[in-house]
Design a protein around this motif. Sequence first.
Motif, mmCIF file in Angstrom:
data_model
loop_
_atom_site.group_PDB
_atom_site.id
_atom_site.type_symbol
_atom_site.label_atom_id
_atom_site.label_comp_id
_atom_site.label_asym_id
_atom_site.label_seq_id
_atom_site.Cartn_x
_atom_site.Cartn_y
_atom_site.Cartn_z
ATOM 1 N N MET A 46 0.526 -0.971 0.010
ATOM 2 C CA MET A 46 0.152 -0.009 0.047
ATOM 3 C C MET A 46 1.228 1.325 -0.203
ATOM 4 N N ARG A 47 2.231 1.399 1.079
ATOM 5 C CA ARG A 47 2.178 2.728 0.727
ATOM 6 C C ARG A 47 3.145 2.695 -0.282
ATOM 7 N N ASN A 48 3.725 1.361 -1.222
ATOM 8 C CA ASN A 48 4.588 1.905 -1.788
ATOM 9 C C ASN A 48 4.082 2.959 -3.178
ATOM 10 N N LEU A 49 2.673 2.314 -3.176
ATOM 11 C CA LEU A 49 1.494 2.324 -4.103
ATOM 12 C C LEU A 49 1.580 3.929 -3.823
ATOM 13 N N ILE A 50 1.054 5.012 -2.646
ATOM 14 C CA ILE A 50 1.195 6.018 -2.895
ATOM 15 C C ILE A 50 1.853 6.636 -2.686
ATOM 16 N N ASP A 51 3.055 6.209 -2.492
ATOM 17 C CA ASP A 51 4.878 7.004 -3.247
ATOM 18 C C ASP A 51 4.727 6.829 -4.201
ATOM 19 N N GLU A 52 4.016 6.599 -5.051
ATOM 20 C CA GLU A 52 4.473 5.894 -6.363
ATOM 21 C C GLU A 52 3.100 6.906 -7.009
ATOM 22 N N LEU A 53 2.453 7.227 -6.670
ATOM 23 C CA LEU A 53 1.521 7.852 -7.007
ATOM 24 C C LEU A 53 1.706 9.436 -7.313
ATOM 25 N N ALA A 54 2.350 9.831 -5.558
ATOM 26 C CA ALA A 54 2.823 10.887 -4.726
ATOM 27 C C ALA A 54 3.672 12.070 -6.191
ATOM 28 N N GLU A 55 4.020 10.386 -6.465
ATOM 29 C CA GLU A 55 5.511 11.165 -7.393
ATOM 30 C C GLU A 55 5.414 11.407 -8.654
ATOM 31 N N LYS A 56 4.895 10.378 -8.786
ATOM 32 C CA LYS A 56 4.301 9.972 -11.070
ATOM 33 C C LYS A 56 2.997 10.533 -11.397
ATOM 34 N N HIS A 57 2.028 10.689 -9.872
ATOM 35 C CA HIS A 57 0.851 11.183 -10.557
ATOM 36 C C HIS A 57 -0.251 10.455 -11.384
ATOM 37 N N ILE A 58 0.015 9.232 -11.550
ATOM 38 C CA ILE A 58 -0.714 8.602 -11.883
ATOM 39 C C ILE A 58 -0.572 7.253 -11.561
ATOM 40 N N LEU A 59 -1.490 6.076 -11.490
ATOM 41 C CA LEU A 59 -1.395 4.347 -11.064
ATOM 42 C C LEU A 59 -2.373 3.922 -12.436
ATOM 43 N N THR A 60 -2.220 2.919 -12.697
ATOM 44 C CA THR A 60 -3.169 1.965 -13.234
ATOM 45 C C THR A 60 -4.571 1.776 -12.106
ATOM 46 N N LYS A 61 -5.696 1.539 -13.066
ATOM 47 C CA LYS A 61 -6.651 1.389 -12.327
ATOM 48 C C LYS A 61 -7.248 0.241 -11.255
ATOM 49 N N GLU A 62 -6.653 -1.010 -11.745
ATOM 50 C CA GLU A 62 -6.178 -2.209 -10.744
ATOM 51 C C GLU A 62 -5.193 -1.871 -9.587
ATOM 52 N N GLU A 63 -4.816 -0.875 -9.524
ATOM 53 C CA GLU A 63 -3.812 0.101 -8.708
ATOM 54 C C GLU A 63 -4.869 0.553 -7.117
ATOM 55 N N LEU A 101 -11.839 8.283 -11.472
ATOM 56 C CA LEU A 101 -10.037 9.014 -11.142
ATOM 57 C C LEU A 101 -10.053 8.982 -12.061
ATOM 58 N N LEU A 102 -9.556 8.032 -13.459
ATOM 59 C CA LEU A 102 -8.248 8.071 -14.420
ATOM 60 C C LEU A 102 -9.549 9.020 -14.977
ATOM 61 N N LEU A 162 -10.961 12.824 -2.536
ATOM 62 C CA LEU A 162 -10.173 14.029 -2.210
ATOM 63 C C LEU A 162 -9.063 13.683 -2.621
ATOM 64 N N SER A 163 -8.051 12.918 -1.487
ATOM 65 C CA SER A 163 -6.915 12.809 -1.298
ATOM 66 C C SER A 163 -6.216 11.992 -2.843
ATOM 67 N N LEU A 164 -7.032 10.838 -3.246
ATOM 68 C CA LEU A 164 -6.567 10.828 -5.199
ATOM 69 C C LEU A 164 -6.342 11.690 -5.332
ATOM 70 N N ILE A 165 -7.126 12.432 -5.346
ATOM 71 C CA ILE A 165 -7.663 13.779 -6.453
ATOM 72 C C ILE A 165 -6.936 14.345 -6.826
ATOM 73 N N ARG A 166 -5.910 14.987 -5.170
ATOM 74 C CA ARG A 166 -5.454 16.455 -5.140
ATOM 75 C C ARG A 166 -3.591 15.004 -5.714
ATOM 76 N N LEU A 167 -3.509 14.478 -5.106
ATOM 77 C CA LEU A 167 -2.481 13.336 -6.015
ATOM 78 C C LEU A 167 -2.198 13.333 -7.160
ATOM 79 N N LEU A 168 -3.309 12.998 -8.059
ATOM 80 C CA LEU A 168 -2.997 12.716 -9.499
ATOM 81 C C LEU A 168 -3.287 14.246 -10.216
ATOM 82 N N LEU A 169 -3.889 15.245 -9.770
ATOM 83 C CA LEU A 169 -4.060 16.569 -9.946
ATOM 84 C C LEU A 169 -3.403 17.047 -9.624
ATOM 85 N N PRO A 170 -2.567 17.391 -8.972
ATOM 86 C CA PRO A 170 -1.765 17.932 -7.856
ATOM 87 C C PRO A 170 -1.795 19.797 -8.075
#
Length: 349
Positions: free
Chosen positions: A1-18, A216-217, A255-263
């Motif tokens: 979970m943490r690595n997914l959150i870190d990846e989202l915070a850094e790259k601002h994208i994840l897959t649908k499955e993630e 979200l996507l 809200l948090s997921l949207i903030r990380l996807l669309l900074p």
Amino acid sequence: MRNLIDELAEKHILTKEELVYIIKNINDEDRKYLSEKASCLRDKYYGKKVYLRALIEFTNICKNDCYYCGIRKSNKNADRYRLSLEQIMECADIGHELGYSTYVLQGGEDPYFTDDKIVEIVKSIKAKYPDCAITLSIGEKSYESYKKYYDAGADRYLLRHETANEEHYQKLHPSDLKLSNRIQCLRNLKEIGYQIGAGFMVHSPYQTPEILAEDLLFLKDLDPHMVGIGPFIPHHDTQFKDEPAGTVEETTLMLSLIRLLLPTCLLPATTALGTIDPIGREKGFDAGANVAMPNLSPTSSRKKYELYDNKICTGDEAAECRYCIEKRINLAGYELDMSRGDNITWTRK
Ligand code: SAM
Ligand code: FES
């Protein structure tokens, strides 16, 4: 979970499955971690500022019949009203006195308000308060109509996509309303030059984690300047009256997921969020939100703009709402900002 959150915070994208994995499996500790990441990103672009928009609900008459909505046309119990140009200008005057520089004109799709009437309203406000920003939220219109409002001075347009899943869209709306048209409207608005806002209700009937991930996507792809999300709350005169409302946990997670996807997006902590929890909006800020929209509509019509049950602030004067939210923002550790608060990536064409 943490690595997914870190990846989202850094790259601002994840897959649908993630994204589905996060939505289904996040625990309280990871939720806290996610909202800290989202807050940090909000702070990077906008600091601790919370922008205020004055909401004028100028008509509750609507030709549409969205199944979830308390003011849809087939609700015979709704007490209908529309404000005159003079009443709208009175609201704008009060708003100006209170220091607002954004007016959000929201209403049902009321055929009385022709393009000429909307243009007249926009021009009248802009003539008197040239430095203000005007946001329209009046539903689906043609490209030509949107262009007329923009040329008259409107700056922003809020049109929630409601759900990015075709089947789900049809479960929430009658067959004359189509997701494809909604999306076309959003694309037209963007092309014309508006700052656009899309969004959806959290926990609307038939929504699933997979559909939320699609939402979200969809937002990531559309790249709107603003995203309006809030919990679904049932209205007693609709077919969804016995459906459960969305929760604060679900809404703040989105809200948090949207903030990380669309900074850099502008993200309101909505009235609906304040309705399901007395400090819902404050929790929204902690999750990455940075906008609040206090009500400026006349108290005589407030109660009549009843989209869902138990809506807060319907008895308060505009000034009460303005100062109440200021106090809340300050107590929660944020700073009130009464400037136009444009999206930092936008300039008017
Ligand atoms: N007519 C315009 C439109 O359709 O965009 C603006 C007005 S409409 C009432 C504004 C938003 O209210 C909708 O986009 C919808 O998401 C939200 N809304 C309607 N009924 C709701 C409910 N029962 N719970 C929470 N939000 C609701
Ligand atoms: Fe038109 Fe809700 S159905 S505003």
